[in-house]
Design a protein around this motif. Structure first.
Motif: not given
Ligand SMILES: NC(=O)c1ccc[n+]([C@@H]2O[C@H](COP(=O)([O-])OP(=O)(O)OC[C@H]3O[C@@H](n4cnc5c(N)ncnc54)[C@H](O)[C@@H]3O)[C@@H](O)[C@H]2O)c1
Length: 449
Positions: A115-121, A147-151
């Motif tokens: 999974k790609v996990i995207i932190i939007k908070s 993977d971790l992503v900041s968005n």
């Protein structure tokens, strides 16, 4: 793409989910607030936001969105998991990470493939690195990769749909070529520059933007204060500044200070994690101090002018933190009411959209059903939110409705000369009574578009 939004019935989560559905993605909005999920499944919105009803209808009609409280479904039926849970502030200014930690733990439990996990908070710098460890420690199957992503999200309440669909830019922080490619695919239909950076820089961008916007507001409030004391005209100053292309025309209105769900808590969070890194940020501390003083100063002014408040009626127009939203989180209006309830006055408030009072105010404040009921017989009228309904009030009618024609206009929505001409005792922010000439008429004709 198949995307799940954890926190998908909250302000940001819902707009993000429906916005991505609008762009052709299949979205699962997962939220643990069952009331909001039920409302959404019946086609109703849990928040007031322009254009959101149309977006919801379109997504439902095209079967592009599912609302659920089931984390297992959200995780296993999507390739991308976006987290938009709340990150409110604690008493000491730190970010409360409990919702995020809970979301990370529960999603890692159900992860069954990559999974790609995207932190939007909005989260302190370094959170993506921390989240990576939390997931690793809670995976049921330790062989699964992710993977971790900041968005970070930059939408403004009141204009949130358009801000999401036509953003000034999109920022993604990644640390693998694969997650970078996934994020480019996710946003490929958006007509906006995509800034790709590392996760820490992406996390910092959000704080930098909010700290800067907060600085502009405290800055203009400080200029308004000094202008008042040296008899300079804040309206002319604002107009001239806004026409300077190096400065720009937004976030330069003097007022009751910044509030809402983001600016205060994000500034405090930035100061808090800077402190932990042993970095002193005196400029930004000053921005926050100025903001806290702003409401206090306005309240002291009202209190000193009203003198004996026993049996007086004080009417407040506006409860939301700004026009166009029903959000009262950290609203200057609520902060003003919290101060007013310590006086002996009878306090009334009216808001065109917010139809319930925060619990702690309910025993001391009356929520009026109309502007007229709110204003009738008042000894002081305080404008706290710049709703168009308030801006178009007929001052002659207001004058006749009030017991004492005293207006404290914290949003400078009324024309001072007009207010004086109608016989009001008028106080704007940075406005002196001695000064009204035809400069205001000149300013009215300036088009900032
Ligand atoms: N509101 C804004 O204008 C704005 C703008 C930009 C960024 N942000 C940031 O976005 C984030 C969300 O803000 P918001 O205003 O949407 O908050 P919100 O409180 O409106 O929404 C958060 C949602 O998360 C849900 N939630 C909490 N824990 C959960 C869990 N474990 N599983 C599933 N759902 C869970 C809550 O029920 C709620 O519906 C915050 O970090 C905020 O700082 C907000």
């Amino acid at each position: 793409m198949k995307i799940s939004i954890i926190g998908g019935a909250g302000y940001v989560g819902l707009i993000t989910g429906l916005g991505l559905a609008f762009h052709g993605h299949d979205v699962i909005c997962m939220d643990n607030d069952q009331k909001k999920i039920d409302l959404l499944n019946s086609g109703q919105l849990p928040v007031y936001e322009k254009d959101l009803a149309e977006l919801l209808k379109a997504a439902m009609t095209k079967n592009r969105v599912v609302f659920t409280n089931c984390i297992k479904t959200a995780v296993q039926e999507s390739d991308l998991i976006m987290i938009t849970v709340g990150t409110s502030g604690t008493r000491n200014g730190e970010t409360d990470m409990s919702q995020l930690l809970k979301a990370l733990k529960s999603l890692s439990y159900y992860m069954d493939n990559y999974k790609v996990i995207i932190i939007k908070s909005t989260v302190p710098v370094g959170t993506c690195d921390m989240a990576k460890r939390v997931i690793r420690d809670n995976l049921k199957n330790p062989l699964i990769s992710y993977d971790l992503v900041s968005n970070p999200e930059f939408l403004k309440e009141g204009n949130a749909v358009s801000d999401f669909l036509q953003p000034d830019r999109i920022v993604v922080g990644v640390d693998t070529p694969h997650s970078e490619a996934v994020m480019k695919e996710l946003y490929k239909t958006f007509d906006a520059p995509l800034i790709v950076t590392d996760t820490r820089s992406a996390e910092m961008v959000k704080y930098a933007c909010n700290a800067y916007l907060a600085t502009r507001i405290s800055f203009i409030n400080e200029i308004a204060e000094i202008s008042e004391h040296v008899d300079a005209d804040i309206h002319a100053i604002q107009a001239a500044m806004k026409l300077d292309q190096r400065i720009g025309n937004l976030y330069l209105n003097p007022g009751p200070g910044f509030g809402g769900p983001c600016l205060v808590k994000d500034l405090k969070s930035l100061l808090s994690f800077a402190d932990k890194a042993n970095v002193h940020l005196p400029l930004l501390q000053g921005v926050l101090n100025r903001n806290e003083a702003q409401i206090t100063n306005i309240f002291h002014y009202i209190n000193s002018e009203i003198k004996d408040s026993a049996d007086k009626k004080i009417s407040v127009l506006g409860l939301s933190f700004k026009a166009g939203t029903d959000d009262t989180r950290n609203s200057p209006a609520v902060r003003m009411l919290e101060k007013l309830i310590d006086t002996k006055a009878n306090i009334y408030v009216y808001d065109p959209v917010v139809k319930s009072l925060p619990e702690h105010l309910q025993s001391r404040v009356t929520l009026a059903g109309s502007i007229e009921d709110c204003i009738f017989d008042a000894d002081c009228l305080i404008v706290m939110t710049e709703w168009p309904e308030f801006q178009s009030l007929n001052l002659e009618t207001v004058y006749h409705l009030m017991q004492t024609p005293f207006i404290v206009d914290t949003r400078n929505i009324f024309h001072p000369k007009n207010a004086y001409d109608h016989g009001f005792w008028y106080k704007g922010i940075g406005v002196t009574s001695s000064r009204y000439t035809n400069i205001a008429e000149v300013l009215e004709n300036i088009n900032y578009a």
